[in-house]
Design a protein around this motif. Sequence first.
Motif, PDB file in Angstrom:
ATOM      1  N   ASN A  79       0.819  -1.208   0.000  1.00 11.36           N
ATOM      2  CA  ASN A  79       0.000   0.000   0.000  1.00 11.36           C
ATOM      3  C   ASN A  79       0.855   1.261   0.000  1.00 11.36           C
ATOM      4  OD1 ASN A  79      -2.605   1.338   0.141  1.00 11.36           O
ATOM      5  ND2 ASN A  79      -2.052   1.893   2.242  1.00 11.36           N
ATOM      6  N   GLN A  80       1.932   1.262   0.768  1.00  8.74           N
ATOM      7  CA  GLN A  80       2.802   2.442   0.830  1.00  8.74           C
ATOM      8  C   GLN A  80       3.520   2.673  -0.503  1.00  8.74           C
ATOM      9  OE1 GLN A  80       2.610   0.172   3.463  1.00  8.74           O
ATOM     10  NE2 GLN A  80       1.287   1.670   4.502  1.00  8.74           N
ATOM     11  N   ARG A 137       2.352   1.784  -3.392  1.00  7.29           N
ATOM     12  CA  ARG A 137       1.309   2.267  -4.295  1.00  7.29           C
ATOM     13  C   ARG A 137       1.054   3.760  -4.077  1.00  7.29           C
ATOM     14  NH1 ARG A 137      -2.697  -0.341  -7.158  1.00  7.29           N
ATOM     15  NH2 ARG A 137      -1.956  -2.317  -6.294  1.00  7.29           N
ATOM     16  N   GLN A 138       1.087   4.193  -2.827  1.00  4.66           N
ATOM     17  CA  GLN A 138       0.857   5.609  -2.525  1.00  4.66           C
ATOM     18  C   GLN A 138       1.934   6.503  -3.132  1.00  4.66           C
ATOM     19  OE1 GLN A 138       0.657   5.445   1.749  1.00  4.66           O
ATOM     20  NE2 GLN A 138      -1.558   5.114   1.785  1.00  4.66           N
ATOM     21  N   GLU A 149       0.862   6.969  -6.680  1.00  7.60           N
ATOM     22  CA  GLU A 149      -0.289   7.868  -6.740  1.00  7.60           C
ATOM     23  C   GLU A 149       0.134   9.314  -6.513  1.00  7.60           C
ATOM     24  OE1 GLU A 149      -3.490   4.579  -4.943  1.00  7.60           O
ATOM     25  OE2 GLU A 149      -2.658   6.161  -3.676  1.00  7.60           O
ATOM     26  N   THR A 150       1.041   9.523  -5.588  1.00  2.00           N
ATOM     27  CA  THR A 150       1.534  10.878  -5.304  1.00  2.00           C
ATOM     28  C   THR A 150       2.249  11.455  -6.510  1.00  2.00           C
ATOM     29  OG1 THR A 150       1.736  10.420  -2.937  1.00  2.00           O
ATOM     30  CG2 THR A 150       3.072  12.224  -3.815  1.00  2.00           C
ATOM     31  N   SER A 188       7.108   7.538   3.604  1.00  2.21           N
ATOM     32  CA  SER A 188       5.858   6.810   3.842  1.00  2.21           C
ATOM     33  C   SER A 188       5.431   6.966   5.294  1.00  2.21           C
ATOM     34  CB  SER A 188       6.036   5.323   3.501  1.00  2.21           C
ATOM     35  OG  SER A 188       6.282   5.166   2.127  1.00  2.21           O
ATOM     36  N   GLY A 204      -0.026   8.852   4.555  1.00  3.59           N
ATOM     37  CA  GLY A 204       0.224   8.729   3.127  1.00  3.59           C
ATOM     38  C   GLY A 204       1.663   9.094   2.828  1.00  3.59           C
ATOM     39  N   SER A 205       1.928   9.361   1.568  1.00  2.00           N
ATOM     40  CA  SER A 205       3.289   9.644   1.122  1.00  2.00           C
ATOM     41  C   SER A 205       3.573  11.148   1.145  1.00  2.00           C
ATOM     42  CB  SER A 205       3.491   9.093  -0.296  1.00  2.00           C
ATOM     43  OG  SER A 205       4.805   9.286  -0.731  1.00  2.00           O
ATOM     44  N   GLY A 229       0.075   1.936  -8.823  1.00  3.61           N
ATOM     45  CA  GLY A 229      -0.571   3.094  -8.220  1.00  3.61           C
ATOM     46  C   GLY A 229      -0.583   4.287  -9.153  1.00  3.61           C
TER      47      GLY A 229
END
Length: 311
Positions: A126-127, A129-130, A133-134, A228, A232-233, A265
Amino acid sequence: MTNDNEQSIPRVRSGPISWLDDPLRVSITKAVSDYKGCKWRIVSEDDFSEFACHHCAIVSDGTSGVFFKYSQSNDAKKQFEIELSALQTLSKQAGVRIPHPVGIVEVKSGALLIMEAVETVKRGPNQWRQIGETLARIHRVKGDSCGFERNGFWGPLHQDNTPTQNLATFYRERRLLPMLKIATDSGNLPPSVVSKVELLISRLPELCGPEITPALLHGDAQQNNFISTAEGSFVIDPAIFYGNPEWDLALIDSWQPVPDAVFDGYREEIPIDSGFSERRDLWRVPLYLAAVAIEGSMHLNRLTGALQEYL
């Protein structure tokens, strides 16, 4: 720059920091106390300098901590002003998380950039992926030309951001040629490799891919420049300009691999051009040239390996 010596893995060193002298401690203590509006003092120290090309650390009073950078460069204050402005641009225009700034403090031997420390978490799928996304949120911001309204710094090196309309021209004139000169002047770049870079430059129009609408870039999107956290990031250490998003995507795993979750992500927000994998090493050449210039010939294998893809 990131250490490319597999026998020397960078790590955090806890305990008294040898380069953190009493005048620096006093300056940090006063700045943080003024920022918080109460007395604050250093009781713990973690040195992160092995992860960067400058001295940096997290210091804490046992309850709250700050991260700071220390530069002895003649233009240290200017460097930090540009970095802080870049972080604020990313926050305002892309809505990404940045550490809260405490301030820039001039000291007798240079300057300090102080920010609130953020609490990190171990990276899982998940981290990672963030992070993707960021990065995609940054790239959603578009510009009219390649470059930026002011010049900046890439690590300790000056970065020319004078705008151009053409991607290949910008990459040649603002990134490859300046880094080639710096690496050549350092004495660490053999003439045979200089010739290979010059040949690559002559082929840029056919190598850079299709023209794109310039996107806002982090500019130094190596994985260590994302933090992380449970929120979120967070992004740090930007060298922003408008250009091809593939630049950032190529740098994210330029030294160490990252899980596919980063790119998954990213793709959830923005597609990645199918030709990116063929151009990935092309965008890494300035990074490897800078590493050769600053840290030495230990990085030549990476540079020549990247060049060979296109010659």
